[in-house]
Design an enzyme around this catalytic site. Structure first.
Site, PDB file in Angstrom:
ATOM      1  N   HIS A   1       0.851  -0.840  -0.305  1.00  0.00           N
ATOM      2  CA  HIS A   1      -0.128   0.035  -0.412  1.00  0.00           C
ATOM      3  C   HIS A   1       0.568   1.633  -0.345  1.00  0.00           C
ATOM      4  CE1 HIS A   1      -2.861   3.264   1.413  1.00  0.00           C
ATOM      5  NE2 HIS A   1      -4.153   1.788   1.487  1.00  0.00           N
TER       6      HIS A   1
ATOM      7  N   ASP B   1       3.226  -3.662   7.652  1.00  0.00           N
ATOM      8  CA  ASP B   1       1.667  -3.343   7.791  1.00  0.00           C
ATOM      9  C   ASP B   1       0.921  -4.407   8.743  1.00  0.00           C
ATOM     10  OD1 ASP B   1      -0.567  -2.538   6.840  1.00  0.00           O
ATOM     11  OD2 ASP B   1       0.717  -1.680   5.336  1.00  0.00           O
TER      12      ASP B   1
ATOM     13  N   GLN C   1      -4.357  -4.903   7.079  1.00  0.00           N
ATOM     14  CA  GLN C   1      -5.219  -6.333   6.460  1.00  0.00           C
ATOM     15  C   GLN C   1      -4.506  -7.601   7.253  1.00  0.00           C
ATOM     16  OE1 GLN C   1      -7.440  -5.139   4.858  1.00  0.00           O
ATOM     17  NE2 GLN C   1      -6.396  -3.316   4.103  1.00  0.00           N
TER      18      GLN C   1
ATOM     19  N   LYS D   1     -10.201  -0.330  10.937  1.00  0.00           N
ATOM     20  CA  LYS D   1     -10.654  -2.153   9.668  1.00  0.00           C
ATOM     21  C   LYS D   1     -10.501  -2.886  10.016  1.00  0.00           C
ATOM     22  CE  LYS D   1      -7.550   0.098   6.096  1.00  0.00           C
ATOM     23  NZ  LYS D   1      -7.913   0.734   5.403  1.00  0.00           N
TER      24      LYS D   1
ATOM     25  N   CYS E   1      -4.383   2.495  -3.654  1.00  0.00           N
ATOM     26  CA  CYS E   1      -3.159   3.148  -2.856  1.00  0.00           C
ATOM     27  C   CYS E   1      -2.278   1.471  -3.280  1.00  0.00           C
ATOM     28  CB  CYS E   1      -4.010   3.310  -1.345  1.00  0.00           C
ATOM     29  SG  CYS E   1      -4.841   4.320  -1.429  1.00  0.00           S
TER      30      CYS E   1
END
Ligand code: PLP
Length: 412
Positions: free
Chosen positions: A126, A203, A206, A229, A369
């Site tokens: 991303h 990261d 997700q 999220k 993104c």
């Protein structure tokens, strides 16, 4: 069919007031969870309760409201830290993943990156895990290099090993791709990076919302994620960092709360994590995130993951029957998070999303993104359906019917 084996979706849906609404006269089928998730009533209630009963600033006031708010904020920090297996003192509450990578870029990068250094990230990131390193590399005269991908949308580990020979200062990688759904073996990636002397950033935007995560066993230096999220409010997220590392770093923002003492010519810093929480923090939303963590923990992250594996398996099988359906990324649901990006022949994703919206179906369309990844896929844009605990097989069936309708309109 509502009940995936591990979850009672009917019961879960009743916890989300927004799922009672209709869009264009149809039941809302919300499949844009990778962008942001919906909020259960307990999270909404936690926000209302804070503002209606004990709204106050924290860490400052000795009055009852101030003490209650401080206790609730710190309790939320403890819950969020426990949820990802991090110590509370090593968990900074901030706006989300993007703010976390930018914090690292400034508070770690300014001191640690020099001209001629190499920084490594990957092609599936991303922009939040690319642009801060680009800014850092450009400012310092360092090189930013990218691990490429195999045809199946997994990382080219051979190329990664080659890049590690350059002794990079930083390795920044996503745990789960927001486009391909690829789940990376971040524990292995971090072990190899550590041996090469690199600082590691994962990261988790997700992954934390969709699967059990333990930052200790991953062994990374930094792990970032976003509350919105994972059924929590917007404007709140976290950075879990190794405490010694956080302690060795300069502050990110200067102002109130992050100081110990301020003199006219210099200041001294508060302990970690407060050193990185300058000014009045996002108290209400942190408490809301704590409520989201309670909600997810009560379901159990093992069950959330199993539920999504079954949904992905069903969706890949079902949607493959739609003429022109072309998915991206791994096809083994056990190697994939809860997202399916795809194109429908040459129908533009925005046109597709508009037609699906008329059916009450919310998907994402665009570059997600992740423009370098879109170029690698050789597409300008893609559509994406992404799942969470309130989705079930019936949503996939509605999506299939919507795609077939769009296919008929565009003569696919
Ligand atoms: N990383 C990944 C993989 C994401 O999917 C996202 C959001 O879509 C982000 C980072 C950025 O998250 P936020 O906008 O909450 O900072």
């Amino acid at each position: 069919m509502l009940k995936t084996e591990p979850l009672d979706v009917q019961r879960i849906r009743a916890d989300f007031p927004i799922l009672r609404r209709e869009v264009h006269g149809k039941r809302l089928v919300y499949l844009d969870n990778a962008a942001t998730t919906q909020k259960p009533q307990v999270v909404i209630d936690a926000l209302v309760d804070y503002y209606s009963r004990y709204n106050s600033n924290i860490h400052r006031s000795v009055h009852t409201l101030g003490e209650e708010a401080t206790a609730a904020y710190e309790a939320a920090r403890g819950k969020v830290a426990k949820f990802v297996g991090a110590p509370a003192k090593g968990l900074v509450l901030l706006r989300g993943t993007t703010e976390a990578t930018n914090l690292i870029r400034f508070a770690w990068g300014e001191e640690n990156v020099r001209k001629g250094d190499t920084l490594v990230t990957t092609l599936m990131e991303h922009h939040s895990n690319i642009v801060p390193w680009q800014l850092l590399a450009n400012k310092k005269g360092a090189a930013l290099k990218f691990v490429g991908l195999n045809k199946d949308g997994t990382l080219d580990m051979g190329q990664y090993e080659e890049l590690l020979k350059e002794s990079p200062k930083l390795v920044a990688v996503t745990h789960c791709s927001n486009v391909l759904g690829t789940i990376n073996d971040v524990a292995q990636i971090c072990t190899k990076a550590r041996r090469a002397g690199a600082t590691t950033v994962v990261d988790g935007a997700q992954s934390v919302p969709h699967m059990p995560v333990n930052v200790e066993s991953i062994g990374c230096d930094f792990y970032a994620f976003s509350g919105h999220k994972m059924l929590g409010p917007t404007g709140i997220g976290a950075l879990a960092g190794k405490k010694e590392l956080l302690e060795s770093m300069e502050p990110f923002h200067g102002g109130g709360e992050m100081i110990k003492e301020v003199f006219l010519d210099h200041s001294t810093w508060n302990d970690v994590p407060y050193k990185f929480e300058a000014g009045t923090v996002n108290i209400a939303d942190a408490i809301g995130l704590g409520a989201a963590v309670d909600y997810l923990s009560a379901i159990g992250m093992d069950k959330v993951r199993e539920h999504e594996v079954r949904l992905i398996e069903y969706a890949l099988e079902t949607l493959a029957k739609v003429k022109g359906f072309h998915p991206y990324g791994p096809t083994d649901p056990r190697k994939k998070g809860g997202v399916i990006s795809f194109n429908l022949a040459d129908v533009h994703p925005h046109d597709l999303a508009t037609i699906l919206d008329e059916e009450g179906i919310a998907i994402r369309s665009g570059h997600h993104c992740a423009q370098p990844l879109m170029r690698w896929l050789d597409v300008a844009a893609a559509s994406r359906a992404s799942f969470h605990v309130y989705n079930s097989y019936d949503d996939v069936d509605v999506l299939k019917a919507g795609l077939e309708k769009a296919g008929a309109i565009f003569k696919v």
